[in-house]
Design a protein around this motif. Structure first.
Motif, PDB file in Angstrom:
ATOM      1  N   UNK A  10       0.854  -1.259   0.038  1.00 37.49           N
ATOM      2  CA  UNK A  10       0.061  -0.077  -0.125  1.00 37.49           C
ATOM      3  C   UNK A  10       1.040   1.315  -0.054  1.00 37.49           C
ATOM      4  N   UNK A  37       2.940   2.260  -2.559  1.00 40.86           N
ATOM      5  CA  UNK A  37       3.020   2.850  -3.760  1.00 40.86           C
ATOM      6  C   UNK A  37       1.956   3.642  -4.411  1.00 40.86           C
ATOM      7  N   UNK A  38       2.321   4.858  -5.071  1.00 42.48           N
ATOM      8  CA  UNK A  38       1.196   5.715  -5.291  1.00 42.48           C
ATOM      9  C   UNK A  38       1.279   5.667  -6.849  1.00 42.48           C
ATOM     10  N   UNK A  39       0.322   5.931  -7.434  1.00 43.39           N
ATOM     11  CA  UNK A  39       0.179   5.818  -8.977  1.00 43.39           C
ATOM     12  C   UNK A  39      -0.764   6.916  -9.349  1.00 43.39           C
ATOM     13  N   UNK A  73      -2.826   9.843  -4.593  1.00 41.99           N
ATOM     14  CA  UNK A  73      -1.825   9.204  -4.796  1.00 41.99           C
ATOM     15  C   UNK A  73      -0.622   9.253  -3.551  1.00 41.99           C
TER      16      UNK A  73
END
Lengths: 251, 255
Positions: free
Chosen positions: B69, B71-73, B141
């Motif tokens: 959780x 990782x931002x996208x 994100x």
């Protein structure tokens, strides 16, 4: 004011057609068993009003029962199938086969299976049969309609299958399911009428039975009044679904 | 060098009806900003998905030192839930991770405030402009305080003024974060890449292989006026030439 301007053209056309019909009946002196004038149909509508209203209620209840039944089965099946590609490949052809089989042809069979004493069950089953496909298909298409990038986002944050269903796929499916319901509502009324015609025994007292009975007695004005009731019934169901959709989808 | 936050080693990806991508070798260091530039179809988005762990490689190794959780996208379009307001959209990653609703909403409100949308918490995506919707996506994100932030041409669809504003904001948000996340940023705008990133990697057309790996001069974060600096102009020129060469390589290359 705006609404009046919008309503004027269709109203004008309807009045014009009715006037032509009335005039033709009088000028050509058509026998009333062949084509009664609109005034006679209106009179029959008033005279047979209570009977027709009671029968319309019977048909309405059967159509709604069929919609609920088809919605539950179609929705649940679409949900199950959307989780597994192999299951979808297995079920799709069957669903299509069900859709292309004429309901009139299946009706006598279903009547036998339901038992002649339970013609109402056969009517509900047959109406559900025709309403099934748009509900199943709409739900399945909707469940798979979510933006692939949103699906990726749910992957990224490790969403469980239930979270994905509840927060992404079901809300995405809603507009498609409601469109399916709108189509199914019209079909359910058609299915109920066809099934009643086939059973033809008076075991169910729906609008189709009134039509048959009035036909047997050559009461053509009452037949037309019955058809009018069926049209109204279809419109009411359609409007009810459209209103529900507008309420649920307001953004 | 410290352990990288994410790395691709000899990764290939099979594409239906196309030459397979790779082999890709790419290392993302902690806290750096890395720009990936390349022609359309050079596998930039695929490289991002590999780094995010959203796609498994055909061969080779993807290593990620990122917590679950974290990782931002940010996708090419805002990709918001259309039926949910801005606050619910930004709170989504936290709620999916099982954080209590009140905590998730509180942190989401703060994240929206940080991107300048503190007064639009209850706006639906359809009520937001393209630039504002992108800010919501950026807030979403960032709300999990990611270690790795991946952006796939996030500003490509925006007008140049909005775009420049978002780039400045991204720069400031990265600089203010503690610890700073590693950012990998896909773009086909060379100037954007040079200004924003500490390192620019040019991907070869068709295979997606990194062919040029160029550190940009100076220290991040940079002031907006650095765009006019001769050093910036020089770096833009160098990367643009490398990009042209990488695209030229593909012409008539054996499939």
């Amino acid at each position: 004011m705006r609404r009046l301007v919008d309503l004027a053209p269709p109203l004008f056309l309807a009045v014009l057609l009715l006037a032509v019909w009335e005039a033709a009946c009088r000028l050509l002196a058509l026998p009333s068993y062949f084509l009664p004038p609109p005034t006679a149909v209106a009179a029959a509508l008033v005279e047979a009003g209570p009977r027709l209203a009671a029968s319309a209620w019977v048909t309405f209840v059967m159509a709604v029962q069929a919609l609920v039944l088809a919605g539950l089965i179609g929705g649940a099946l679409a949900l199950a199938v959307s989780l597994n590609a192999a299951a979808e490949r297995a079920v799709r052809p069957l669903a299509v086969a069900l859709q292309v089989t004429p309901v009139v042809a299946v009706a006598p069979l279903v009547l036998i299976w339901a038992g002649l004493d339970h013609a109402d069950r056969a009517v509900v089953a047959l109406a559900a049969l025709v309403a099934f496909f748009p509900l199943f298909s709409g739900m399945l298409t909707g469940l798979k309609s979510a933006d692939p990038d949103l699906e990726r986002l749910f992957d990224l944050y490790g969403a469980g299958p239930l979270q994905r269903l509840w927060r992404l796929r079901l809300p995405s499916a809603l507009p498609f399911a409601l469109e399916g319901l709108r189509v199914a509502a019209g079909l359910a009324v058609i299915g109920a009428v066809v099934a009643e015609f086939v059973s033809g025994s008076g075991a169910t007292q729906g609008l189709a039975w009134r039509l048959l009975e009035a036909g047997n007695r050559l009461r053509t004005a009452e037949m037309l009044a019955g058809v009018l009731c069926l049209t109204l019934l279809g419109l009411i169901l359609n409007a009810a679904v459209a209103l529900t959709a507008r309420f649920l989808l307001r953004r | 060098m410290a352990e990288p936050i994410a790395a691709l080693r000899g990764v290939t990806v099979d594409l239906t009806g196309r030459t397979p991508l790779g082999p890709l070798d790419l290392t993302v260091a902690r806290c750096e900003i890395l720009a990936l530039v390349g022609a359309s179809g050079a596998g930039k988005s695929t490289a991002l998905r590999l780094l995010a762990g959203l796609q498994s490689p055909g061969a080779g190794l993807v290593s990620r030192a990122v917590g679950p959780g974290r990782t931002g996208f940010v996708f090419q379009s805002p990709t918001l839930l259309p039926w949910a307001d801005a606050l619910a959209n930004v709170a989504l990653p936290l709620e999916l991770a099982g954080r209590p609703r009140a905590e998730a909403r509180g942190r989401a409100a703060a994240a929206l405030g940080a991107v300048g949308l503190g007064d639009r918490l209850d706006a639906r995506p359809s009520e937001l402009s393209g630039g504002m919707a992108m800010r919501v996506a950026l807030a979403r994100a960032l709300v999990t305080a990611p270690d790795l932030l991946l952006l796939d041409e996030p500003f490509a669809a925006l007008d140049s003024v909005t775009r420049r504003g978002l780039i400045e904001d991204l720069h400031a948000l990265w600089a203010a974060a503690d610890p700073r996340p590693a950012v990998v940023f896909v773009t086909h705008d060379v100037e954007e890449a040079v200004y924003l990133a500490g390192r620019v990697v040019v991907l070869e057309a068709a295979t997606g292989r990194p062919v040029v790996d160029l550190p940009t001069p100076g220290v991040l974060p940079r002031p907006a006026r650095w765009r006019a600096d001769p050093a910036c102009r020089q770096a833009v020129e160098t990367v643009a030439e490398a990009l042209e060469a990488a695209m030229g390589l593909s012409v008539g290359a054996p499939a």
